[in-house]
Design a protein around this motif. Sequence first.
Motif, PDB file in Angstrom:
ATOM      1  N   LEU A  15       1.071  -0.650  -0.176  1.00 38.75           N
ATOM      2  CA  LEU A  15       0.175  -0.062   0.069  1.00 38.75           C
ATOM      3  C   LEU A  15       0.944   1.495  -0.255  1.00 38.75           C
ATOM      4  N   GLY A  16       2.158   0.923  -0.298  1.00 36.75           N
ATOM      5  CA  GLY A  16       2.940   2.092   0.253  1.00 36.75           C
ATOM      6  C   GLY A  16       3.642   2.579  -0.955  1.00 36.75           C
ATOM      7  N   TRP A  17       2.803   1.622  -2.050  1.00 34.94           N
ATOM      8  CA  TRP A  17       3.524   1.882  -3.832  1.00 34.94           C
ATOM      9  C   TRP A  17       2.162   2.920  -4.403  1.00 34.94           C
ATOM     10  N   THR A  18       3.298   3.948  -5.090  1.00 33.45           N
ATOM     11  CA  THR A  18       1.748   4.457  -5.924  1.00 33.45           C
ATOM     12  C   THR A  18       1.812   4.427  -7.304  1.00 33.45           C
ATOM     13  N   VAL A  19       1.398   4.359  -7.886  1.00 29.47           N
ATOM     14  CA  VAL A  19       0.800   4.406  -9.253  1.00 29.47           C
ATOM     15  C   VAL A  19       0.899   5.953 -10.327  1.00 29.47           C
ATOM     16  N   PRO A  20       1.797   5.575 -11.207  1.00 31.04           N
ATOM     17  CA  PRO A  20       1.785   6.764 -11.549  1.00 31.04           C
ATOM     18  C   PRO A  20       0.309   7.060 -12.570  1.00 31.04           C
ATOM     19  N   ARG A  21      -0.417   8.471 -12.560  1.00 28.50           N
ATOM     20  CA  ARG A  21      -1.552   8.768 -13.309  1.00 28.50           C
ATOM     21  C   ARG A  21      -1.500   9.815 -14.468  1.00 28.50           C
ATOM     22  N   PRO A  22      -1.091   9.289 -15.447  1.00 32.78           N
ATOM     23  CA  PRO A  22      -0.683  10.294 -16.022  1.00 32.78           C
ATOM     24  C   PRO A  22      -2.283  10.946 -16.753  1.00 32.78           C
ATOM     25  N   ARG A  23      -2.897  10.382 -16.168  1.00 35.73           N
ATOM     26  CA  ARG A  23      -3.883  11.116 -16.695  1.00 35.73           C
ATOM     27  C   ARG A  23      -4.452  11.917 -15.774  1.00 35.73           C
ATOM     28  N   GLN A 215     -10.408  25.107 -12.397  1.00 36.43           N
ATOM     29  CA  GLN A 215     -10.331  23.079 -12.402  1.00 36.43           C
ATOM     30  C   GLN A 215     -10.860  22.673 -11.288  1.00 36.43           C
ATOM     31  N   GLN A 216     -12.484  22.282 -11.270  1.00 35.41           N
ATOM     32  CA  GLN A 216     -12.558  20.738 -10.548  1.00 35.41           C
ATOM     33  C   GLN A 216     -12.624  19.630 -10.520  1.00 35.41           C
ATOM     34  N   LEU A 217     -11.706  18.960  -9.216  1.00 38.27           N
ATOM     35  CA  LEU A 217     -12.038  17.818  -9.484  1.00 38.27           C
ATOM     36  C   LEU A 217     -11.991  17.253  -8.194  1.00 38.27           C
ATOM     37  N   SER A 218     -13.249  15.778  -7.865  1.00 38.61           N
ATOM     38  CA  SER A 218     -13.664  15.022  -7.104  1.00 38.61           C
ATOM     39  C   SER A 218     -13.460  14.070  -7.252  1.00 38.61           C
ATOM     40  N   ALA A 219     -14.211  12.978  -6.367  1.00 32.09           N
ATOM     41  CA  ALA A 219     -13.568  11.888  -5.794  1.00 32.09           C
ATOM     42  C   ALA A 219     -13.893  10.929  -7.657  1.00 32.09           C
ATOM     43  N   HIS A 220     -14.937  10.920  -7.773  1.00 33.93           N
ATOM     44  CA  HIS A 220     -15.139   9.704  -9.075  1.00 33.93           C
ATOM     45  C   HIS A 220     -14.342  10.855 -10.263  1.00 33.93           C
ATOM     46  N   ASP A 221     -13.302  11.801 -10.717  1.00 30.99           N
ATOM     47  CA  ASP A 221     -11.866  11.986 -11.085  1.00 30.99           C
ATOM     48  C   ASP A 221     -10.994  10.887 -10.645  1.00 30.99           C
ATOM     49  N   LEU A 222     -10.621  10.880  -9.335  1.00 25.66           N
ATOM     50  CA  LEU A 222      -9.636  10.933  -9.184  1.00 25.66           C
ATOM     51  C   LEU A 222     -10.040   9.026  -8.641  1.00 25.66           C
ATOM     52  N   ALA A 223     -10.422   8.300  -8.673  1.00 26.21           N
ATOM     53  CA  ALA A 223     -11.379   7.175  -9.178  1.00 26.21           C
ATOM     54  C   ALA A 223     -10.138   5.704  -9.399  1.00 26.21           C
ATOM     55  N   PHE A 224      -9.736   5.169  -9.038  1.00 32.49           N
ATOM     56  CA  PHE A 224      -8.984   4.213  -9.580  1.00 32.49           C
ATOM     57  C   PHE A 224      -9.596   4.270 -10.910  1.00 32.49           C
ATOM     58  N   THR A 225      -9.294   4.074 -12.701  1.00 31.03           N
ATOM     59  CA  THR A 225      -9.475   3.080 -13.555  1.00 31.03           C
ATOM     60  C   THR A 225      -9.320   1.505 -13.638  1.00 31.03           C
ATOM     61  N   PRO A 226      -9.297   1.060 -14.259  1.00 25.61           N
ATOM     62  CA  PRO A 226      -9.289  -0.656 -14.322  1.00 25.61           C
ATOM     63  C   PRO A 226      -7.946  -1.489 -14.284  1.00 25.61           C
ATOM     64  N   GLU A 227      -7.078   0.318 -15.120  1.00 25.39           N
ATOM     65  CA  GLU A 227      -5.705  -0.178 -15.426  1.00 25.39           C
ATOM     66  C   GLU A 227      -4.741  -0.124 -14.827  1.00 25.39           C
ATOM     67  N   GLU A 228      -5.609   1.123 -14.682  1.00 28.55           N
ATOM     68  CA  GLU A 228      -4.593   2.010 -12.643  1.00 28.55           C
ATOM     69  C   GLU A 228      -5.058   0.926 -11.479  1.00 28.55           C
ATOM     70  N   LEU A 229      -5.666   0.399 -11.516  1.00 24.12           N
ATOM     71  CA  LEU A 229      -5.865  -1.091 -10.249  1.00 24.12           C
ATOM     72  C   LEU A 229      -5.219  -1.877 -10.094  1.00 24.12           C
ATOM     73  N   ALA A 230      -4.942  -2.456 -11.997  1.00 24.29           N
ATOM     74  CA  ALA A 230      -4.374  -3.549 -11.925  1.00 24.29           C
ATOM     75  C   ALA A 230      -2.684  -3.007 -11.781  1.00 24.29           C
TER      76      ALA A 230
END
Length: 899
Positions: A15-23, A215-230
């Motif tokens: 859980l300490g590892w962070t995934v790159p999220r270019p989007r 510019q606004q971002l919400s929980a929906h924007d920060l939610a993992f995509t399938p690729e990010e969770l994988a």
Amino acid sequence: MTSVAERTVTGAVDLGWTVPRPRLEARVDVLLAGGASWATRCRALHVTAPQGSGKSVLARAWAARARRAGWSVALLDLGAAQGETSLLARRLLVAVAEAGPAYRAAVTDLGLPTGEDDTAWVVGLVGALERAHAVTIGSVTGTDLGEADGAEDPLTAPGLLLVLDGLHRLACDGATRQVDLLLRLAPRSVRFVLLGRRPADLPAVLDLAVAGRLQQLSAHDLAFTPEELAAVCPTLGPEQVDEVLAETQGWPVLARTEAAARSLPEPTGDAWRLLGRDVVTASLADWLGPEPLAEPVRDVLRAAAVDEEVPLALLVAVSGRADAGALLDRLSAHCCLVSRGVGSMPRYRLHAAVRSHVEAEHACADLADLRRRHAVAARWFADGPDGADGVAGPADPGAGLAALRHAVRSGEHDLVGEVLREIGPRLVNEGRSEDLLTVLPAETPGPLAHCVRARALLEEGHAAEARVLLDGLDLADIGDDHDLAVLTEALRTDLERVVGVRVSAPAVAPLGSRPDVRLQHDLARVNALLRAGRLDEAERALVGVRRQALGLDRAGARVAAEETTALLAAARSDARGAAAAAREGLTVASRHGWSRHRRTAHLHLLAGWAARSRLDEDAARVHAGLAVEMLDDGHDATVRLCVAALAAVAGLDGDAGGPVDAERLHRVWESLLDEVVAPEAVVYVAMASVYVSLATNRPERVREAIGVLRDRLGDVGEVDVAVAAADLLRGQRRRAHAALGPVAGGTRACAVPGTQVEAAALLVRLELEDDNHARARERCRALLEVADRLGLPRPLLDLGGPLLLGLLREGRGGWGAREGFVGSLLARSGPLVGPVVPLTERELDVLRELPTLATVEEMADALVVSVNTVKTHLRGVYRKLGVSSRRDAVQEARRAGLL
């Protein structure tokens, strides 16, 4: 880059590892970019999401990206400032000083605010930021830059990115005012990143949003995509990734903990799940606010957790609070994990993890109250709301299933039975049997539950399980329950038909039955009438069934009714009618997402039969393939038999017309002997076997067909045609001619009308072979009238052969109203091309043996000649047909009309 091995611990996720999220990381670029006018340039990024959403991680990624672009960065955790004015000011000065030497020098002599009015201090800070930026720019460009008030901003050099994390922690008016003033007065060289668990209630933020500079971002924007969770959880397969996302809606910390729980053995896995639940608990504590408000809000949250999406009217009914909507509106304005749908009638939705948490907490605290609320919801969905509410009730396709789901969760068996009686048959007629089985537990007690579940099982192809449930019912269980008696009779009729028992059609359903109960019964009765060969009665009853299915808008019943309509047309050899009904049924099925469902197998079978009858070989093969794909053991014997026969004659998995088809068809024919199937199925399979046996010179198989036809159908015209085929194989043409005449003329009763067309086509061919052209032309006119009416050109091509097609070509322009039919037939049949040198009689004898797959030695024995003689004739056949193999010889001979 951290390797997969380095970020997995005993198969779980680190859980300490962070995934790159270019989007998401690229979203800061619009904040840092220049070029637009100052009045429209984006000034701040506002991120609102609950804890564990990755806000701080994302902010650090943005800070690194800004530094790479040459910006100075100041990071301030407002939580560390504890929301107190002087402490906030001190922390802010420290954060700015760490942005770089110029900023440190600019704020060194800046003291802390004194007194209640801190405007002067904020103005001083703004001036310090301007000086620091000027020094930074001067050190880069070697010039002293400035700009006039109101002019377009000429500065394109990077400035300061100020990250304020934890806006929701601003606890006092003084601290709030400081941040608001800073946002309003900050120089143009400063950009802001604002992070919080709730939307910031700051006038400056609202002004930026109105001006389009936020510019606004919400929980929906920060939610993992399938690729990010994988990427975060490399041990999860694609299906597990989808399951985790469905349970957590991509909430990063919950997705990580759930993934870890799935990857580790118990009890370690449970520990990870508890960690995720603690996050949800903390988020709820953030929402509830002051204690006086906590209990009412908690009660409304329990009501909102009763379903995935709760209309306002249901929320009020379940909670018993008229202000329930107002309380949730207040929450949705300050919390991103409860949302309100758009539209005239509000609908509220809790985040999946929050809903699960609230419901679990409710079950532990007061299980009886939780069940009571589900009972209220069940009655609300079953009865429908008042018209004033404007929300779809029982007419809503999902309302019936929701009513049953809540009734089951209420634990009240009487309520389950009450809801089932109202909506069980309707769900089946809507084509939602699979959903019904998912919601209705197998152990649900009561004869009605067993009957409804058995019907749903039968619809989904589980006839054996349905039989067990049906056999468990007796008259004592039914008693005076009128609807249950009607449903049971319809179920028993359909089940006997599916398992291959001879059925008798039930009587007309008595008046007083519920509409969906009556629809099920009437549909079962029509199919039983068809199976019994009582076509006229079936047609009259079918009119009412189609009207009911359409009037009630029951998609599943509509598909079944169109299937029955197509079957009735096929039983009457009406290829056009079968094609139209099958097409309509497939259209309805496609509209409801059932294109790959088992219920389309029979429709594809009928569409394939109609296509082949109309010489559309490509469509026939496509439908045959789909019918085979959709077929399962739950289909009745008639459907299974006919699908196999269609696959054989359509050349599926082989070359159409090739030798393999004869053998495949014979295997299908042999399977018919042990099945109870519809009369028309017996006719189609038996007569196909007769005609293939006639073409391949197999008299013993014709004799088998004659025996089965007599045994199954009695004294009908099909038997006469099969006997004529046997006579032709024995060379007794006159006897064959005499047997075919009454059938072709329509004076001999046949099981299916298409047999008349087949007999007439054979008879025309015999007349032409005997050089009786005048009589052949006269018979051909009568043949064309029947074939055109039924839409059956295939017998003319298959049985009439090149001689009949030649007659049609010679008579072009003289066929009157049948010219269109003749033209279409000739266009599909292709040119008549035969061998350049005619085959001798002995060569024709050898050619007729080729489709049997007999060896050269076996052919020599059958023809009473030597093996060398057979080989000599075989070489002559190959040479004259222009082929080099046995398979090609059969195909070319069929194309030339020699077989």
